[in-house]
Design a protein around this motif. Structure first.
Motif, PDB file in Angstrom:
ATOM      1  N   LEU A   1      37.867   3.634   7.705  1.00  0.00           N
ATOM      2  CA  LEU A   1      36.943   2.972   6.789  1.00  0.00           C
ATOM      3  C   LEU A   1      35.526   3.493   7.001  1.00  0.00           C
ATOM      4  CD1 LEU A   1      38.196  -0.714   7.257  1.00  0.00           C
ATOM      5  CD2 LEU A   1      39.138   1.084   5.793  1.00  0.00           C
ATOM      6  N   LEU A   2      35.143   3.639   8.252  1.00  0.00           N
ATOM      7  CA  LEU A   2      33.812   4.153   8.569  1.00  0.00           C
ATOM      8  C   LEU A   2      33.697   5.636   8.225  1.00  0.00           C
ATOM      9  CD1 LEU A   2      33.259   2.253  11.926  1.00  0.00           C
ATOM     10  CD2 LEU A   2      32.275   1.728   9.686  1.00  0.00           C
ATOM     11  N   HIS A   3      34.782   6.361   8.431  1.00  0.00           N
ATOM     12  CA  HIS A   3      34.794   7.778   8.060  1.00  0.00           C
ATOM     13  C   HIS A   3      34.545   7.919   6.558  1.00  0.00           C
ATOM     14  CE1 HIS A   3      36.402  11.813   7.269  1.00  0.00           C
ATOM     15  NE2 HIS A   3      36.060  12.065   8.521  1.00  0.00           N
ATOM     16  N   HIS A   4      35.182   7.084   5.771  1.00  0.00           N
ATOM     17  CA  HIS A   4      34.982   7.122   4.322  1.00  0.00           C
ATOM     18  C   HIS A   4      33.533   6.785   3.962  1.00  0.00           C
ATOM     19  CE1 HIS A   4      35.855   6.851   0.069  1.00  0.00           C
ATOM     20  NE2 HIS A   4      35.207   5.701   0.061  1.00  0.00           N
ATOM     21  N   ALA A   5      32.963   5.790   4.612  1.00  0.00           N
ATOM     22  CA  ALA A   5      31.598   5.381   4.305  1.00  0.00           C
ATOM     23  C   ALA A   5      30.608   6.508   4.548  1.00  0.00           C
ATOM     24  CB  ALA A   5      31.211   4.160   5.139  1.00  0.00           C
ATOM     25  N   PHE A   6      30.768   7.221   5.648  1.00  0.00           N
ATOM     26  CA  PHE A   6      29.807   8.245   6.024  1.00  0.00           C
ATOM     27  C   PHE A   6      30.116   9.622   5.426  1.00  0.00           C
ATOM     28  CE2 PHE A   6      28.628   5.048   9.016  1.00  0.00           C
ATOM     29  CZ  PHE A   6      27.305   5.284   9.294  1.00  0.00           C
ATOM     30  N   LEU A   7      31.384   9.917   5.205  1.00  0.00           N
ATOM     31  CA  LEU A   7      31.736  11.277   4.791  1.00  0.00           C
ATOM     32  C   LEU A   7      32.524  11.369   3.498  1.00  0.00           C
ATOM     33  CD1 LEU A   7      32.752  12.571   8.316  1.00  0.00           C
ATOM     34  CD2 LEU A   7      30.604  12.997   7.108  1.00  0.00           C
ATOM     35  N   GLY A   8      33.239  10.327   3.138  1.00  0.00           N
ATOM     36  CA  GLY A   8      34.169  10.437   2.024  1.00  0.00           C
ATOM     37  C   GLY A   8      33.645  10.053   0.671  1.00  0.00           C
TER      38      GLY A   8
ATOM     39  N   VAL B   1      26.564  13.878  -1.274  1.00  0.00           N
ATOM     40  CA  VAL B   1      25.122  13.932  -1.020  1.00  0.00           C
ATOM     41  C   VAL B   1      24.807  13.331   0.355  1.00  0.00           C
ATOM     42  CG1 VAL B   1      22.882  13.067  -1.821  1.00  0.00           C
ATOM     43  CG2 VAL B   1      24.558  13.870  -3.469  1.00  0.00           C
ATOM     44  N   LEU B   2      25.421  12.207   0.672  1.00  0.00           N
ATOM     45  CA  LEU B   2      25.201  11.570   1.970  1.00  0.00           C
ATOM     46  C   LEU B   2      25.755  12.436   3.099  1.00  0.00           C
ATOM     47  CD1 LEU B   2      24.222   9.100   3.614  1.00  0.00           C
ATOM     48  CD2 LEU B   2      26.505   8.142   3.288  1.00  0.00           C
ATOM     49  N   ALA B   3      26.955  12.974   2.918  1.00  0.00           N
ATOM     50  CA  ALA B   3      27.551  13.821   3.952  1.00  0.00           C
ATOM     51  C   ALA B   3      26.680  15.053   4.217  1.00  0.00           C
ATOM     52  CB  ALA B   3      28.957  14.235   3.539  1.00  0.00           C
ATOM     53  N   ARG B   4      26.135  15.638   3.165  1.00  0.00           N
ATOM     54  CA  ARG B   4      25.268  16.806   3.311  1.00  0.00           C
ATOM     55  C   ARG B   4      23.970  16.418   4.023  1.00  0.00           C
ATOM     56  NH1 ARG B   4      26.373  18.988  -1.108  1.00  0.00           N
ATOM     57  NH2 ARG B   4      25.190  17.573  -2.424  1.00  0.00           N
ATOM     58  N   TRP B   5      23.402  15.276   3.663  1.00  0.00           N
ATOM     59  CA  TRP B   5      22.173  14.793   4.293  1.00  0.00           C
ATOM     60  C   TRP B   5      22.389  14.571   5.792  1.00  0.00           C
ATOM     61  CZ3 TRP B   5      21.131   9.818   6.353  1.00  0.00           C
ATOM     62  CH2 TRP B   5      19.805   9.575   6.672  1.00  0.00           C
ATOM     63  N   LEU B   6      23.521  13.984   6.142  1.00  0.00           N
ATOM     64  CA  LEU B   6      23.835  13.770   7.559  1.00  0.00           C
ATOM     65  C   LEU B   6      23.970  15.092   8.299  1.00  0.00           C
ATOM     66  CD1 LEU B   6      26.379  10.843   7.177  1.00  0.00           C
ATOM     67  CD2 LEU B   6      24.139  10.721   8.303  1.00  0.00           C
ATOM     68  N   ALA B   7      24.668  16.050   7.691  1.00  0.00           N
ATOM     69  CA  ALA B   7      24.848  17.363   8.331  1.00  0.00           C
ATOM     70  C   ALA B   7      23.501  18.067   8.505  1.00  0.00           C
ATOM     71  CB  ALA B   7      25.805  18.216   7.511  1.00  0.00           C
ATOM     72  N   GLN B   8      22.649  17.979   7.492  1.00  0.00           N
ATOM     73  CA  GLN B   8      21.325  18.599   7.588  1.00  0.00           C
ATOM     74  C   GLN B   8      20.461  17.918   8.642  1.00  0.00           C
ATOM     75  OE1 GLN B   8      20.033  18.304   3.507  1.00  0.00           O
ATOM     76  NE2 GLN B   8      21.009  20.250   2.942  1.00  0.00           N
ATOM     77  N   GLY B   9      20.729  16.661   8.907  1.00  0.00           N
ATOM     78  CA  GLY B   9      20.003  15.928   9.936  1.00  0.00           C
ATOM     79  C   GLY B   9      20.542  16.169  11.335  1.00  0.00           C
ATOM     80  N   GLY B  10      21.566  17.007  11.447  1.00  0.00           N
ATOM     81  CA  GLY B  10      22.127  17.328  12.753  1.00  0.00           C
ATOM     82  C   GLY B  10      23.252  16.412  13.194  1.00  0.00           C
ATOM     83  N   TYR B  11      23.755  15.604  12.283  1.00  0.00           N
ATOM     84  CA  TYR B  11      24.848  14.683  12.611  1.00  0.00           C
ATOM     85  C   TYR B  11      26.158  15.281  12.117  1.00  0.00           C
ATOM     86  CZ  TYR B  11      20.961  11.455  13.159  1.00  0.00           C
ATOM     87  OH  TYR B  11      19.784  10.859  13.545  1.00  0.00           O
TER      88      TYR B  11
ATOM     89  N   VAL C   1      23.235   7.256  14.116  1.00  0.00           N
ATOM     90  CA  VAL C   1      22.760   7.307  12.726  1.00  0.00           C
ATOM     91  C   VAL C   1      22.260   5.932  12.296  1.00  0.00           C
ATOM     92  CG1 VAL C   1      23.470   7.621  10.322  1.00  0.00           C
ATOM     93  CG2 VAL C   1      24.206   9.262  12.049  1.00  0.00           C
ATOM     94  N   ALA C   2      23.025   4.900  12.608  1.00  0.00           N
ATOM     95  CA  ALA C   2      22.626   3.547  12.232  1.00  0.00           C
ATOM     96  C   ALA C   2      21.280   3.188  12.845  1.00  0.00           C
ATOM     97  CB  ALA C   2      23.697   2.544  12.658  1.00  0.00           C
ATOM     98  N   ARG C   3      21.089   3.529  14.097  1.00  0.00           N
ATOM     99  CA  ARG C   3      19.861   3.185  14.803  1.00  0.00           C
ATOM    100  C   ARG C   3      18.680   4.043  14.347  1.00  0.00           C
ATOM    101  NH1 ARG C   3      21.401   4.531  19.512  1.00  0.00           N
ATOM    102  NH2 ARG C   3      20.229   6.459  19.631  1.00  0.00           N
ATOM    103  N   VAL C   4      18.861   5.364  14.332  1.00  0.00           N
ATOM    104  CA  VAL C   4      17.752   6.280  14.079  1.00  0.00           C
ATOM    105  C   VAL C   4      17.426   6.387  12.590  1.00  0.00           C
ATOM    106  CG1 VAL C   4      17.019   8.700  14.276  1.00  0.00           C
ATOM    107  CG2 VAL C   4      18.199   7.595  16.178  1.00  0.00           C
ATOM    108  N   GLU C   5      18.424   6.584  11.773  1.00  0.00           N
ATOM    109  CA  GLU C   5      18.187   6.845  10.349  1.00  0.00           C
ATOM    110  C   GLU C   5      18.063   5.582   9.516  1.00  0.00           C
ATOM    111  OE1 GLU C   5      17.435   9.794   9.426  1.00  0.00           O
ATOM    112  OE2 GLU C   5      18.064  10.826  11.252  1.00  0.00           O
ATOM    113  N   PHE C   6      18.810   4.537   9.882  1.00  0.00           N
ATOM    114  CA  PHE C   6      18.791   3.309   9.094  1.00  0.00           C
ATOM    115  C   PHE C   6      17.991   2.189   9.752  1.00  0.00           C
ATOM    116  CE2 PHE C   6      23.250   4.725   7.623  1.00  0.00           C
ATOM    117  CZ  PHE C   6      22.722   5.497   6.596  1.00  0.00           C
TER     118      PHE C   6
END
Length: 161
Positions: free
Chosen positions: A53-60, A64-74, A91-96
């Motif tokens: 479920l969390l994998h889908h939220a962040f990557l699936g 645009v979100l998956a690319r943003w995370l990858a560009q941020g080094g995640y 990610v939750a702590r630093v980005e959100f």
């Protein structure tokens, strides 16, 4: 089983686990999640039920979100469960700017079902909100299927107070 998705209320732990799992189901529906939703395993706090479920939220749900995370080094793909969860918390702590009482170690052990459901709901909302913001910034309309529910229930709760 009926309309409650296989959750047996009589065997639920005390608290509001059932309603929080329903909230989780609704958030997943908003993100067009079509994978497994094992209500019994989620109610038991099984990590293997929460991780997809969390994998889908962040990557699936949002390229645009998956690319943003990858560009941020995640780099969240091809990680062990432990490393994936640690990165989610970062990610939750630093980005959100989001902190939860649940720890990565608790996320990867059985139990803590209600805390995990609340954590997952919050992360799904944060991801949907961020994906919508990123899509708007790129000049493309957010997908109609991705609703941002971040403040709807929280605002209603505050009005009731």
């Amino acid at each position: 089983m009926g309309g409650n998705g296989g959750v047996d209320r009589a065997n639920m732990a005390t608290g509001d686990v059932y309603n929080n799992l329903e909230r989780l189901r609704l958030e997943l529906r908003a993100l067009r999640y079509d994978g497994p939703f094992d209500a019994r395993a989620l109610a038991a706090g099984e990590p293997a039920a929460f991780l997809p479920l969390l994998h889908h939220a962040f990557l699936g749900h949002s390229a645009v979100l998956a690319r943003w995370l990858a560009q941020g080094g995640y780099e969240l793909y091809s990680k062990s469960d432990l490393r994936f969860v640690e990165l989610l918390f970062r990610v939750a702590r630093v980005e959100f700017g989001y902190r939860h009482s649940l720890t990565p170690a608790q996320m990867l052990t059985a139990g803590f079902a209600e805390r995990k459901a609340l954590f997952a709901v919050d992360l799904l909302r944060l991801c949907a909100h961020k994906a919508n913001d990123l899509a708007r910034a790129a000049g493309t309309p957010p997908a109609a299927s991705i609703r941002c529910l971040l403040y709807t229930s929280d605002a209603a709760d505050e009005e009731d107070s």
